[in-house]
Design an enzyme around this catalytic site. Structure first.
Site, PDB file in Angstrom:
ATOM      1  CD  GLN A 257      -3.881   2.050  -3.184  1.00  0.00           C
ATOM      2  OE1 GLN A 257      -3.316   3.118  -3.303  1.00  0.00           O
ATOM      3  NE2 GLN A 257      -3.640   1.221  -2.173  1.00  0.00           N
TER       4      GLN A 257
ATOM      5  CB  SER B  99      -6.096   3.659  -0.210  1.00  0.00           C
ATOM      6  OG  SER B  99      -4.713   3.930  -0.213  1.00  0.00           O
TER       7      SER B  99
ATOM      8  CG  ASP C 142      -1.955   1.111   1.199  1.00  0.00           C
ATOM      9  OD1 ASP C 142      -2.505   1.389   0.111  1.00  0.00           O
ATOM     10  OD2 ASP C 142      -2.214   1.726   2.255  1.00  0.00           O
TER      11      ASP C 142
END
Length: 286
Positions: A278, A228, A204
């Site tokens: 993502q 995110s 991430d």
């Protein structure tokens, strides 16, 4: 073991409350919200605790629903969707203050032989050819804005060696891609489940920033609201996160206040161990 690595291992060692119910805490690092990679990794650990060890995770898909509060524990509720002959499916809901903050679906597969191919690793300098540790920090601190300096001086369990640091010092529009060598700063052993969880944790990091390169912006810019939104990951081959991994990223599109970034994680030998995608919020503040 590095203190921050030991803290990460403790953070991922969830407390079992009841069958299919686990509790996780956040390290005291002064953040206003829980780091998304932590929630992904903890949710994966909760799912792993309900799956036989001979079925490693092969994919996960998560949605960030609300910001996490680092001051209180997170409750992870695991739902056992399927236990098949080859595949196992779990859904995990992360809960704080009576509401979901994150949902995860994860699939696990018994190991088997099959067709095998992969793309080639990008040809970039290796980690030993790049500035490291204090030298890298000095290079960034010398010219970077205050927000970036605070980020780089914060203790962390993951070491980064970016192939290029140009985006830290310029507001020029750059191609939306970057290459970063990453590894854990301490030995955590060879257990596949733990290595997969830590890989999910570090996956991430830096992704959202890549989607802003094309606009001459950064997640550190006060004029950008960044977060995110979702996170998907596919685990292709076994990995040891204490070894150097090349995180190759590119952002094919941004629109509607959102940016999409894709990532590939390679070993130094060029073996593709995982793929990531993502989408994040990159909304200019009014």
């Amino acid at each position: 073991m590095n203190d921050s690595v030991a803290s990460l291992i403790r953070t991922l060692d969830l407390e079992r409350i009841e069958e299919n119910l686990y509790r996780g805490n956040s390290p005291d690092v002064g953040w206003q919200r829980i780091f998304g990679g932590q929630v992904i990794a903890q949710a994966l650990v909760a799912a792993q605790r309900t799956v036989p060890e001979d079925r490693p995770v092969h994919s996960l898909h998560g949605y960030f629903v609300r910001p996490g509060d680092p001051r209180v524990p997170v409750i992870y509720e695991v739902r056992r969707i399927r236990d098949g002959g080859s595949f196992t499916t779990r859904i995990v809901v992360a809960i704080q203050h009576g509401a979901a903050i994150f949902t995860l679906s994860a699939s696990f597969q018994r190991e088997e032989e099959g067709l095998d191919h992969q793309v080639e690793m990008p040809g970039v300098p290796g980690p030993d050819e790049l500035p490291s540790g204090e030298a890298l920090t000095r290079e960034i601190l010398a010219r970077a804005p205050e927000a970036i300096r605070r980020y780089w001086t914060r203790p962390r369990p993951i070491e980064f060696r970016p192939v290029s640091t140009e985006h830290y010092f310029t507001q020029e529009k750059l191609p939306p891609r970057q290459h970063i060598w990453v590894r854990v700063l301490g030995e955590i052993g060879d257990e596949p489940a733990l290595n997969a969880a830590v890989l999910a944790y570090l996956s991430d990091m830096t992704l959202l920033d890549t989607s802003l390169f094309a606009h001459g912006l950064s997640v550190f810019d006060a004029g950008i609201q960044a977060a995110s939104l979702d996170h998907a990951m596919w685990f292709h081959r076994p990995v040891r996160v204490t070894d150097w991994l090349l995180y190759a990223q590119d952002s094919p599109s941004s629109s509607g206040g959102r940016g999409l970034t894709r990532g590939s994680l390679f070993t130094r030998a060029g073996v593709l161990v995982a793929s990531v995608a993502q989408e994040g919020l990159i909304r200019p503040r009014r």
